[in-house]
Design a protein around this motif. Sequence first.
Motif, PDB file in Angstrom:
ATOM      1  N   UNK A 102       0.824  -1.133   0.291  1.00 31.47           N
ATOM      2  CA  UNK A 102       0.074  -0.054  -0.139  1.00 31.47           C
ATOM      3  C   UNK A 102       0.928   1.136  -0.038  1.00 31.47           C
ATOM      4  N   UNK A 103       0.377   2.382  -0.465  1.00 31.68           N
ATOM      5  CA  UNK A 103       0.883   3.551  -0.585  1.00 31.68           C
ATOM      6  C   UNK A 103      -0.080   4.720  -0.024  1.00 31.68           C
ATOM      7  N   UNK A 104       0.559   5.366   1.022  1.00 34.74           N
ATOM      8  CA  UNK A 104      -0.185   6.540   1.619  1.00 34.74           C
ATOM      9  C   UNK A 104       0.301   7.749   1.109  1.00 34.74           C
ATOM     10  N   UNK A 105      -0.640   8.580   0.509  1.00 34.45           N
ATOM     11  CA  UNK A 105      -0.238  10.090   0.157  1.00 34.45           C
ATOM     12  C   UNK A 105      -1.019  11.055   0.732  1.00 34.45           C
ATOM     13  N   UNK A 106      -0.175  11.940   1.258  1.00 34.24           N
ATOM     14  CA  UNK A 106      -0.657  13.319   2.027  1.00 34.24           C
ATOM     15  C   UNK A 106      -0.429  14.688   1.398  1.00 34.24           C
ATOM     16  N   UNK A 107      -1.269  15.412   0.911  1.00 34.29           N
ATOM     17  CA  UNK A 107      -1.224  16.745   0.165  1.00 34.29           C
ATOM     18  C   UNK A 107      -1.140  17.704   1.040  1.00 34.29           C
ATOM     19  N   UNK A 108      -0.551  18.814   0.784  1.00 35.26           N
ATOM     20  CA  UNK A 108      -0.419  19.952   1.424  1.00 35.26           C
ATOM     21  C   UNK A 108      -0.078  20.923   0.727  1.00 35.26           C
ATOM     22  N   UNK A 109      -0.301  22.498   1.315  1.00 34.36           N
ATOM     23  CA  UNK A 109       0.163  23.537   0.572  1.00 34.36           C
ATOM     24  C   UNK A 109      -1.147  24.372  -0.206  1.00 34.36           C
ATOM     25  N   UNK A 110      -2.231  23.708  -0.184  1.00 34.04           N
ATOM     26  CA  UNK A 110      -3.423  24.660  -0.840  1.00 34.04           C
ATOM     27  C   UNK A 110      -3.851  25.773   0.025  1.00 34.04           C
ATOM     28  N   UNK A 111      -4.541  26.673  -0.674  1.00 32.82           N
ATOM     29  CA  UNK A 111      -4.947  27.834   0.168  1.00 32.82           C
ATOM     30  C   UNK A 111      -5.722  28.683  -0.723  1.00 32.82           C
ATOM     31  N   UNK A 112      -5.751  29.982  -0.309  1.00 32.03           N
ATOM     32  CA  UNK A 112      -6.413  31.110  -0.989  1.00 32.03           C
ATOM     33  C   UNK A 112      -5.461  32.000  -1.443  1.00 32.03           C
ATOM     34  N   UNK A 113      -5.524  32.374  -2.852  1.00 30.61           N
ATOM     35  CA  UNK A 113      -4.404  33.484  -3.509  1.00 30.61           C
ATOM     36  C   UNK A 113      -5.185  34.097  -4.393  1.00 30.61           C
ATOM     37  N   UNK A 114      -4.833  35.136  -4.696  1.00 26.59           N
ATOM     38  CA  UNK A 114      -5.293  36.255  -5.765  1.00 26.59           C
ATOM     39  C   UNK A 114      -4.710  35.828  -7.092  1.00 26.59           C
ATOM     40  N   UNK A 115      -5.552  35.884  -8.143  1.00 29.99           N
ATOM     41  CA  UNK A 115      -5.194  35.797  -9.431  1.00 29.99           C
ATOM     42  C   UNK A 115      -3.771  36.615  -9.808  1.00 29.99           C
ATOM     43  N   UNK A 116      -2.881  35.586 -10.273  1.00 28.45           N
ATOM     44  CA  UNK A 116      -1.580  35.916 -10.525  1.00 28.45           C
ATOM     45  C   UNK A 116      -0.550  35.601  -9.545  1.00 28.45           C
ATOM     46  N   UNK A 117      -0.930  34.983  -8.509  1.00 31.98           N
ATOM     47  CA  UNK A 117      -0.171  34.575  -7.544  1.00 31.98           C
ATOM     48  C   UNK A 117       0.405  33.152  -7.676  1.00 31.98           C
ATOM     49  N   UNK A 118       1.088  32.704  -6.734  1.00 21.69           N
ATOM     50  CA  UNK A 118       1.770  31.445  -6.533  1.00 21.69           C
ATOM     51  C   UNK A 118       1.601  30.683  -5.386  1.00 21.69           C
ATOM     52  N   UNK A 119       1.436  29.285  -5.505  1.00 15.26           N
ATOM     53  CA  UNK A 119       1.317  28.326  -4.485  1.00 15.26           C
ATOM     54  C   UNK A 119       2.348  27.014  -4.978  1.00 15.26           C
ATOM     55  N   UNK A 120       2.808  26.542  -3.645  1.00 11.48           N
ATOM     56  CA  UNK A 120       3.449  25.302  -4.058  1.00 11.48           C
ATOM     57  C   UNK A 120       2.635  24.055  -3.369  1.00 11.48           C
ATOM     58  N   UNK A 121       2.130  23.286  -3.852  1.00  9.44           N
ATOM     59  CA  UNK A 121       1.771  22.155  -3.399  1.00  9.44           C
ATOM     60  C   UNK A 121       2.830  20.919  -3.167  1.00  9.44           C
ATOM     61  N   UNK A 122       2.741  20.093  -2.082  1.00  9.45           N
ATOM     62  CA  UNK A 122       3.566  19.280  -1.815  1.00  9.45           C
ATOM     63  C   UNK A 122       2.642  17.749  -1.531  1.00  9.45           C
ATOM     64  N   UNK A 123       3.298  16.820  -1.725  1.00  5.75           N
ATOM     65  CA  UNK A 123       2.683  15.390  -1.599  1.00  5.75           C
ATOM     66  C   UNK A 123       3.681  14.535  -1.164  1.00  5.75           C
ATOM     67  N   UNK A 124       3.697  14.022   0.462  1.00 10.31           N
ATOM     68  CA  UNK A 124       4.387  13.314   1.019  1.00 10.31           C
ATOM     69  C   UNK A 124       3.909  11.746   0.961  1.00 10.31           C
ATOM     70  N   UNK A 125       4.744  10.792   0.592  1.00 10.88           N
ATOM     71  CA  UNK A 125       4.524   9.448   0.448  1.00 10.88           C
ATOM     72  C   UNK A 125       4.951   8.500   1.280  1.00 10.88           C
ATOM     73  N   UNK A 126       4.234   7.687   1.762  1.00 14.33           N
ATOM     74  CA  UNK A 126       4.840   6.665   2.441  1.00 14.33           C
ATOM     75  C   UNK A 126       4.167   4.992   2.202  1.00 14.33           C
ATOM     76  N   UNK A 127       4.885   4.169   2.469  1.00  7.84           N
ATOM     77  CA  UNK A 127       4.523   2.797   2.656  1.00  7.84           C
ATOM     78  C   UNK A 127       5.062   1.957   1.480  1.00  7.84           C
ATOM     79  N   UNK A 128       5.563   2.283   0.491  1.00  6.16           N
ATOM     80  CA  UNK A 128       6.277   1.663  -0.482  1.00  6.16           C
ATOM     81  C   UNK A 128       7.598   2.531  -0.936  1.00  6.16           C
TER      82      UNK A 128
END
Length: 124
Positions: A1-27
Amino acid sequence: QVQLVESGGGLVQAGGSLRLSCAASGRTFSWFFMGWFRQAPGKERDFVATISWSGGSTYYADSVKGRFTISRDNAKNTVYLQMNGLKPDDTAVYYCAARFGKVTSTTNSDYPYWGQGTQVTVSS
């Protein structure tokens, strides 16, 4: 099995930036192709980007090409999605996904492992 956990989302104005992360475990993370998908309210889950096990091959949906960058750090078992020049149309829940394979896939059903999703909201 593989577990995936995302983070980094949120509210941003148009033209802005975000970085999403996804941490994996299990395999062994480095064996997997990794992908990002997104689902807006009332719409199907769409492909955003994918990256090969080595990080040497990436592929993007036309709608995000030139604005989003997928990358991975196998030492940290983490995949990233850097999102620049965000638009209101990018508003969605973003999902990380993983699959074994030797070729790129943009098809949801090819990915057996999914995270719970992280909300990205872009205001105009």
